[in-house]
Scaffold this active site. Structure first.
Site, mmCIF file in Angstrom:
data_model
loop_
_atom_site.group_PDB
_atom_site.id
_atom_site.type_symbol
_atom_site.label_atom_id
_atom_site.label_comp_id
_atom_site.label_asym_id
_atom_site.label_seq_id
_atom_site.Cartn_x
_atom_site.Cartn_y
_atom_site.Cartn_z
ATOM 1 N N SER A 45 -9.408 -3.294 8.341
ATOM 2 C CA SER A 45 -7.314 -3.240 8.764
ATOM 3 C C SER A 45 -6.401 -3.168 7.555
ATOM 4 O O SER A 45 -5.660 -3.160 7.282
ATOM 5 C CB SER A 45 -7.534 -4.458 8.528
ATOM 6 O OG SER A 45 -7.775 -5.921 7.994
ATOM 7 N N HIS A 256 -2.573 -10.425 6.797
ATOM 8 C CA HIS A 256 -2.023 -8.846 6.489
ATOM 9 C C HIS A 256 -1.487 -8.895 5.912
ATOM 10 O O HIS A 256 -0.230 -9.787 6.274
ATOM 11 C CB HIS A 256 -2.530 -7.873 7.249
ATOM 12 C CG HIS A 256 -3.578 -8.224 8.640
ATOM 13 N ND1 HIS A 256 -4.740 -9.130 9.884
ATOM 14 C CD2 HIS A 256 -5.274 -7.640 8.052
ATOM 15 C CE1 HIS A 256 -5.737 -8.296 10.127
ATOM 16 N NE2 HIS A 256 -5.623 -7.460 9.326
#
Length: 278
Positions: A45, A256
């Site tokens: 990711s 993230h």
């Protein structure tokens, strides 16, 4: 005899003019159009661009991913960002290597965090700060990850992945990246559970990055550390470059980088001259 010499002179002049015309024509074509490095990005990711949106597909690939930002460089041609959210090092081997071939000149990889289930650890241990009943789950997840690091298993898994990438793209420069601290490191205070959690998260990140560094050294790949590029911009900072939506703790974008965070990745990679002309 004089006519023959004149013909030779005319032929030589014509050849010279043709050569000059070709040289002028080539000079008119930008050098980068001829020499762009064929680049493929692999990984999880953090390579896909999750956290920065908007997303192109179910892999959470984003136009704000560091590879997409690098595509603006005159020396780089991004053939494909093959990264996908949730990917382990073995997943990279199983699903992403088909993008590589002998014409590939540059490969970047961000992978290894999912081998440790890093996101699950942070989520579980973060919850344990507020709910002590979750603490055993946090301890088990953390100890399992620490064992992978201490035993060298993670470094071996990353090295094995890199070797498979090298075999699939034998003419490419291989670059593996590290991961940032999610929170700016703090001195742990036993009376402050949050500070202990942040300290433990930083230690885990150090172990993860250390394993990737060892794998890079064992395989001859280049390693780019991004922790310095993110310094002062963790979740606990005034201007965080890591997402955490407290109103939606189940958001897949949590933990993230945001768009500024992926620019920090680009800064670190540019600082290591990864995207410079070959």
């Amino acid at each position: 005899m004089g006519t023959l010499k004149l013909r030779r002179r005319r032929t030589a002049l014509a050849a010279g003019l043709a050569t000059l015309a070709m040289a002028v024509g080539l000079a008119a074509v930008p050098a980068q159009a001829l020499d762009k490095t064929k680049y493929i990005a692999l990984g999880d990711s953090y390579a896909a661009g999750q956290g920065a949106g908007p997303y192109l597909d179910a892999c959470y690939r984003s136009e704000n991913a560091y590879s997409e930002l690098a595509a603006d460089a005159k020396a780089i041609k991004l053939v494909r960002n093959a990264a996908c959210s949730g990917t382990t090092t073995q997943d990279v081997v199983n699903t992403q290597l088909r993008q590589l071939n002998k014409s590939t000149e540059l490969v970047t990889i961000t992978a290894g965090g999912n081998n440790l289930k890093f996101a699950d650890i942070v989520t579980t241990c973060g919850a344990a700060v507020l709910d002590p009943t979750v603490a055993p789950l946090c301890a088990k997840a953390s100890s399992d990850a620490a064992a992978q690091i201490a035993s060298g298993q993670l470094a071996g898994d990353v090295a094995s992945m890199v070797q498979r990438v090298q075999a699939a793209a034998p003419n490419a420069k291989i670059v593996v990246t590290g991961y940032p601290y999610l929170y700016d490191p703090v001195i742990p205070n036993p009376a402050d559970p949050m500070s202990v959690f942040i300290y433990q998260a930083a230690r885990l990140a150090d172990g993860l990055n250390g394993s990737i560094t060892v794998a890079a050294g064992a395989t001859g790949a280049a390693y780019v550390d991004v922790r310095a590029a993110f310094r002062g911009h963790g979740i606990n900072s005034v201007t965080p470059w890591i997402n955490l939506d407290l109103a939606n703790l189940g958001s897949p974008d949590n933990f993230h980088p945001n768009a500024a965070g992926y620019k920090a990745y680009l800064t670190a990679l540019n600082g290591a001259h990864v995207y410079s002309a070959r």
